[in-house]
Design an enzyme around this catalytic site. Sequence first.
Site, short mmCIF file in Angstrom:
data_model
loop_
_atom_site.label_atom_id
_atom_site.label_comp_id
_atom_site.label_asym_id
_atom_site.label_seq_id
_atom_site.Cartn_x
_atom_site.Cartn_y
_atom_site.Cartn_z
N ALA A 114 0.80 -1.23 0.00
CA ALA A 114 0.00 0.00 0.00
C ALA A 114 0.83 1.27 0.00
CB ALA A 114 -0.91 -0.02 1.23
N ASN A 183 1.39 -3.14 8.22
CA ASN A 183 2.42 -3.63 7.31
C ASN A 183 3.16 -2.48 6.63
OD1 ASN A 183 2.26 -6.66 7.32
ND2 ASN A 183 0.13 -6.18 6.93
N HIS A 213 -1.32 7.51 4.84
CA HIS A 213 0.03 7.31 5.39
C HIS A 213 0.86 8.53 5.07
CE1 HIS A 213 -1.00 3.07 5.85
NE2 HIS A 213 -1.41 3.08 4.59
N1 LIG Z 1 2.16 -4.78 2.61
C1 LIG Z 1 0.97 -4.17 2.61
O1 LIG Z 1 0.87 -2.97 2.29
C2 LIG Z 1 -0.27 -4.93 3.00
C3 LIG Z 1 -1.51 -4.29 2.89
C4 LIG Z 1 -2.64 -5.01 3.23
C5 LIG Z 1 -2.54 -6.31 3.68
N2 LIG Z 1 -1.32 -6.90 3.80
C6 LIG Z 1 -1.19 -8.29 4.30
O2 LIG Z 1 -1.91 -9.16 3.47
C7 LIG Z 1 -2.67 -10.06 4.27
C8 LIG Z 1 -3.89 -10.54 3.49
O3 LIG Z 1 -4.79 -9.44 3.31
P1 LIG Z 1 -6.28 -9.69 2.78
O4 LIG Z 1 -6.95 -8.37 2.85
O5 LIG Z 1 -6.27 -10.45 1.50
O6 LIG Z 1 -6.85 -10.62 3.96
P2 LIG Z 1 -8.14 -11.57 3.90
O7 LIG Z 1 -8.47 -11.84 5.33
O8 LIG Z 1 -9.17 -11.02 3.00
O9 LIG Z 1 -7.58 -12.92 3.23
C9 LIG Z 1 -6.61 -13.73 3.81
C10 LIG Z 1 -6.80 -15.14 3.29
O10 LIG Z 1 -5.69 -15.94 3.71
C11 LIG Z 1 -6.18 -17.22 4.08
N3 LIG Z 1 -5.23 -17.86 4.98
C12 LIG Z 1 -5.04 -17.63 6.30
N4 LIG Z 1 -4.04 -18.41 6.76
C13 LIG Z 1 -3.60 -19.16 5.71
C14 LIG Z 1 -2.58 -20.13 5.56
N5 LIG Z 1 -1.81 -20.51 6.59
N6 LIG Z 1 -2.40 -20.67 4.33
C15 LIG Z 1 -3.15 -20.27 3.28
N7 LIG Z 1 -4.13 -19.33 3.36
C16 LIG Z 1 -4.35 -18.79 4.58
C17 LIG Z 1 -7.53 -16.93 4.72
O11 LIG Z 1 -8.37 -18.09 4.68
C18 LIG Z 1 -8.05 -15.80 3.83
O12 LIG Z 1 -8.84 -16.30 2.74
C19 LIG Z 1 -3.01 -9.24 5.53
O13 LIG Z 1 -3.26 -10.09 6.64
C20 LIG Z 1 -1.77 -8.41 5.72
O14 LIG Z 1 -0.83 -9.09 6.55
C21 LIG Z 1 -0.18 -6.24 3.46
#
Ligand SMILES: NC(=O)c1ccc[n+]([C@@H]2O[C@H](COP(=O)([O-])OP(=O)(O)OC[C@H]3O[C@@H](n4cnc5c(N)ncnc54)[C@H](O)[C@@H]3O)[C@@H](O)[C@H]2O)c1
Length: 262
Positions: A114, A183, A213
């Site tokens: 992001a 993150n 941010h």
């Molecule tokens: N770097 C960035 O700027 C940034 C921004 C937003 C989110 N993120 C990260 O990305 C992650 C995912 O975001 P999202 O909005 O898609 O979340 P989300 O909750 O919509 O989806 C996460 C998915 O991962 C699955 N999951 C959980 N544990 C798992 C495992 N061990 N193996 C396989 N699948 C698994 C869940 O069932 C779910 O479908 C967030 O938790 C966050 O850590 C990073």
Amino acid sequence: MTELTVALLGHGAIGSVIAGALREGHVPGARLVAVVDPATAPAPGLPVVPLATALARAELVVECAGQTALRDTGPSVVAAGRHLLALSTGALADDVLHRRLLAGPGRLSLCAGAVGGLDLLTAAGALAPFDTVTIRTSKSPGSLARPWMTEAETSRLRTTAEPYEVLRAPAREVTRAFPATSNVAASVALAVGDWDLVEAVVVADPGATLSRHEIEATGPAGRYRFEIANLPSPANPRTSGIVPYAALRAIRALAGNPGGVV
Ligand SMILES: NC(=O)c1ccc[n+]([C@@H]2O[C@H](COP(=O)([O-])OP(=O)(O)OC[C@H]3O[C@@H](n4cnc5c(N)ncnc54)[C@H](O)[C@@H]3O)[C@@H](O)[C@H]2O)c1
């Protein structure tokens, strides 16, 4: 040119958009070969498989499943010699995990997600260490509630009419306190290469319709100020809608991306 085979770890708000774009051929040179997510059922064209199958099929594993998933499965991805592209950068506040993910033989890459400007911060930090780095993140109060908060703290989040600072602390501490929403602070700390120097501020803003941010850094190389305001994902208010597109940009770069910005 050989195709880059891609597995997704996580098929939620971020992973489902990446999967859709790869399946529709929006990233030339990259092919979706596996999706690992216990909450996703297989569907025509969606190759939902166990992790072991994904590791046998894919060269690149894109983690978009959360910090716990990165901690639990990331080491096995790099141990299998696969390239791991991680989005849950906050998990790397754990130095032991970070070292394990760098141990190879597979490679670790981090997705900017992001936030922008990390390339410039990394370059400026390489010229000379920064004096100060601050990241101030403002989000809607509802997206900031955490189980460790007291009743008074969650009540203030529910009822506040004015923006207020929920936490101001070194990036490592803020990342641990808000794993699903910090993150970006983690990515800034990783770009700067100093978790303790980077001060992170989390603001609850009842008027926020965007995740904002504000990053400020000063040092011998110069003065930097970036402001980013992202629309939340319709599928997950804690995630910005831009994030899957940042991951697709990274996949495009890793797949060859002739003429692209690096
Ligand atoms: N770097 C960035 O700027 C940034 C921004 C937003 C989110 N993120 C990260 O990305 C992650 C995912 O975001 P999202 O909005 O898609 O979340 P989300 O909750 O919509 O989806 C996460 C998915 O991962 C699955 N999951 C959980 N544990 C798992 C495992 N061990 N193996 C396989 N699948 C698994 C869940 O069932 C779910 O479908 C967030 O938790 C966050 O850590 C990073």
